[in-house]
Enzyme design. Structure first.
Site, PDB file in Angstrom:
ATOM      1  N   CYS A  51       0.843  -1.197   0.000  1.00  0.00           N
ATOM      2  CA  CYS A  51       0.000   0.000   0.000  1.00  0.00           C
ATOM      3  C   CYS A  51       0.877   1.246   0.000  1.00  0.00           C
ATOM      4  CB  CYS A  51      -0.924   0.005   1.201  1.00  0.00           C
ATOM      5  SG  CYS A  51      -1.998  -1.454   1.280  1.00  0.00           S
ATOM      6  N   CYS A  54       1.420   3.255   3.306  1.00  0.00           N
ATOM      7  CA  CYS A  54       1.686   2.534   4.549  1.00  0.00           C
ATOM      8  C   CYS A  54       3.074   2.849   5.104  1.00  0.00           C
ATOM      9  CB  CYS A  54       1.532   1.029   4.344  1.00  0.00           C
ATOM     10  SG  CYS A  54       1.741   0.107   5.886  1.00  0.00           S
ATOM     11  N   SER A 155      -9.466  -4.053   6.346  1.00  0.00           N
ATOM     12  CA  SER A 155      -9.055  -2.778   5.758  1.00  0.00           C
ATOM     13  C   SER A 155      -9.600  -2.668   4.340  1.00  0.00           C
ATOM     14  CB  SER A 155      -7.527  -2.669   5.735  1.00  0.00           C
ATOM     15  OG  SER A 155      -7.012  -2.741   7.048  1.00  0.00           O
ATOM     16  N   ARG A 167      -4.149   0.785  -2.345  1.00  0.00           N
ATOM     17  CA  ARG A 167      -4.023  -0.515  -1.682  1.00  0.00           C
ATOM     18  C   ARG A 167      -3.730  -1.579  -2.740  1.00  0.00           C
ATOM     19  NH1 ARG A 167      -4.805  -0.319   3.479  1.00  0.00           N
ATOM     20  NH2 ARG A 167      -4.861  -2.596   3.608  1.00  0.00           N
ATOM     21  N   CYS A 329       3.871   3.644  21.508  1.00  0.00           N
ATOM     22  CA  CYS A 329       2.636   3.780  20.737  1.00  0.00           C
ATOM     23  C   CYS A 329       2.862   3.165  19.362  1.00  0.00           C
ATOM     24  CB  CYS A 329       2.261   5.258  20.615  1.00  0.00           C
ATOM     25  SG  CYS A 329       0.890   5.622  19.493  1.00  0.00           S
ATOM     26  N   ASP A 330       1.797   2.707  18.735  1.00  0.00           N
ATOM     27  CA  ASP A 330       1.899   2.135  17.398  1.00  0.00           C
ATOM     28  C   ASP A 330       2.422   3.158  16.388  1.00  0.00           C
ATOM     29  OD1 ASP A 330       1.293   0.148  15.289  1.00  0.00           O
ATOM     30  OD2 ASP A 330      -0.236   1.593  14.709  1.00  0.00           O
ATOM     31  N   CYS A 371      -5.092  25.941  21.529  1.00  0.00           N
ATOM     32  CA  CYS A 371      -5.926  24.784  21.874  1.00  0.00           C
ATOM     33  C   CYS A 371      -6.577  24.963  23.242  1.00  0.00           C
ATOM     34  CB  CYS A 371      -5.096  23.509  21.868  1.00  0.00           C
ATOM     35  SG  CYS A 371      -4.507  23.000  20.239  1.00  0.00           S
ATOM     36  N   CYS A 374      -9.672  26.930  22.975  1.00  0.00           N
ATOM     37  CA  CYS A 374     -10.629  26.490  21.953  1.00  0.00           C
ATOM     38  C   CYS A 374     -11.933  26.015  22.589  1.00  0.00           C
ATOM     39  CB  CYS A 374     -10.017  25.374  21.119  1.00  0.00           C
ATOM     40  SG  CYS A 374     -11.097  24.762  19.815  1.00  0.00           S
ATOM     41  N   CYS A 380     -11.962  17.439  21.497  1.00  0.00           N
ATOM     42  CA  CYS A 380     -10.796  17.179  20.655  1.00  0.00           C
ATOM     43  C   CYS A 380      -9.557  16.795  21.451  1.00  0.00           C
ATOM     44  CB  CYS A 380     -10.511  18.421  19.817  1.00  0.00           C
ATOM     45  SG  CYS A 380      -9.012  18.339  18.828  1.00  0.00           S
TER      46      CYS A 380
END
Length: 485
Positions: A51, A54, A155, A167, A329-330, A371, A374, A380
């Site tokens: 992809c 990716c 996906s 993809r 984290c991923d 932020c 906001c 958010c």
């Protein structure tokens, strides 16, 4: 790079601020979260597709001499530590992702189920999830998933023309037909599944079309939309880069202030969500679950949302590589965010470490003043830290690239979110809001501007299908609370 599943990304209150029992025989540590979400990547970044967008394909460079296969010893160590770390809760989620995890073969997942049962405590149960591109699935895979109650994320980016834009296989051919065959196998076996759809340059302006395809052609009842943001330091003004996919370039890390031409724009993402919402709110509330809409409703209602992106803090959604390396984290599988290896340190020690706690707290503590001031910050919370690489109007850094889209979407859904909250508080079904929309639409002129804000006439936009919707109007008026939550 596919992420998600509705069992994933749970965001309890800032667990590191709450005292916990001292270390027990089960392996629970002081200050450790009672639960967390961990995406395990048994094949690392290895995938049978190529992809274009990716970013995770480039993570192969982190392990240049690896076979990219999780060994049995690491598998058992992972499951034993994960289940032990969840001894205080009745359920533990075992989530597989990639790369493409089905490349491990069915026997690997059969072993994972056997090992899981070995370590589960009395009264505790496992929730098995897997995110896949679907191309390897057949009736045997589907029967296994059904037998063990797997929740499967598929996906798919939309109809064939859209899906096959990015993809593709390693030979550059579209993967749509293979994905649909895999999905057909799941549906034939009545396997529970989610649709995961990425939003990018090829489908950003076709929100309702993509959503209707997922709902009507695929039969999806749970949908996640993931914005594609390819952050790079070397794109020109048009987003052009000197490479075609992430296999062609150096390791992807979170740096740079430009994006590729494939990336969705901030406003484009917001417009996509609004386009989908205007269809969903009229006919699918309570029937189709769109993750972003559930997240918004939770924040308006004052409950922790199911997605870390829009929680106040983060740090409890981590990634485990095939060799046991644990990352913060991923989206931060890169050297600076490697916490350690579970063969050398128990994963719960790594998750409860000051380093990981600060990673999660930084989501709140590094927000720019723009932020903090906001009016939709409660909904958010600045979005994902990986996307905070543009500047505010007054020049302060750290603003989320998607900010224009978040503002557009959250402002657009403000009134219906308040109305659904009032319905919930009154013990009524949020789906009653569809009746309110039906009453409003009945008085709408065919040439009036569409409610989605596209600038098109009602009859040429979301008004094209409302005549086919049979919805009972609200029998009792709503008292809309002026408070945002």
């Amino acid at each position: 790079m596919d992420v998600g599943l509705r069992a994933a990304g749970r965001c309890p209150a800032s667990w590191w601020l709450v005292s916990s029992p001292e270390r027990e025989l089960t392996g629970v540590r002081s200050g450790a979260p009672p639960s967390f979400h961990l995406l395990a990547k048994p094949t690392g970044a290895q995938c049978n597709l190529d992809c274009d967008y990716c970013f995770f394909l480039s993570k192969e460079m982190l392990y240049p001499d690896s076979r990219f296969r999780m060994g049995d010893e690491t598998l058992e160590l992972y499951l034993r530590q994960l289940i032990g770390a969840h001894s205080r809760v009745p359920e533990v989620t075992i989530a597989w992702q990639g790369g493409e995890p089905t490349l491990m073969g069915l026997d690997f997942f059969r072993r994972s189920v056997e090992i899981t049962h070995k370590y589960l405590r009395p009264g505790q149960r496992a929730l098995h999830t897997i995110q896949t591109n679907g191309t390897q699935l057949d009736s045997e895979w589907a029967a296994f998933f059904k037998e063990h109650g797997f929740l499967v994320g598929i996906s798919i980016d939309g109809p064939r023309e859209i899906h096959d834009t990015y993809r593709v296989t390693r030979g550059g051919r579209g993967s749509f037909d293979q994905v649909m065959r895999g999905l057909d196998a799941l549906r034939a076996a009545d396997v529970e599944w989610n649709a995961l759809t990425t939003i990018h340059a090829a489908n950003a302006e076709r929100g309702r079309e993509v959503y209707c395809f997922l709902r009507d052609e695929c039969g999806a009842r749970f949908v996640q939309f993931i914005p594609i943001i390819e952050r790079v330091p070397d794109a020109d003004a048009a987003g052009t880069v000197p490479w075609s996919s992430w296999r062609d370039r150096p390791l992807y890390v979170q740096e740079g202030e430009s994006v590729t031409a494939r990336s969705v724009t901030g406003t484009g993402y917001g417009r996509f969500l609004v386009d989908v919402f205007e269809e969903w709110v009229r006919r699918d509330v309570g029937e189709v679950y769109v993750q972003m809409f559930d997240v918004a409703l939770a924040n308006w209602y004052g409950e922790p949302p199911s997605l870390c992106i829009h929680c106040e803090t983060c740090g409890n959604a981590l990634a485990l590589e095939h060799n046991g390396d644990l990352y913060s984290c991923d989206h931060f599988v890169e050297p600076d965010y490697l916490l350690g290896n579970i063969a050398e340190h128990d994963m719960v020690d790594l998750i409860a470490s000051p380093r990981q706690r600060q990673f999660g707290l930084d989501k709140r503590e590094t927000l720019p003043q723009y932020c903090l001031d906001c009016d939709v910050r409660f909904a958010c919370h600045g979005g994902c830290p990986k996307d905070r690489f543009i500047s505010t109007p007054d020049g302060e850094g750290g603003l989320n690239y998607l900010c224009p889209g978040y503002k557009l979407f959250f402002h657009h859904v403000e009134e219906p979110m308040r109305m659904m909250c009032e319905l919930l508080r009154a013990g009524r079904a949020p789906s009653e809001i569809s009746g309110w929309y039906a009453a409003q639409d009945a008085d709408r002129g065919r040439n009036d501007p569409c409610t989605c804000g596209s600038g098109r006439k009602w009859k040429h936009c979301h008004g094209t299908t409302v005549t086919a919707i049979a919805t009972e109007p609200l029998t009792r008026p709503l008292q809309v609370n002026e408070s945002p939550r």
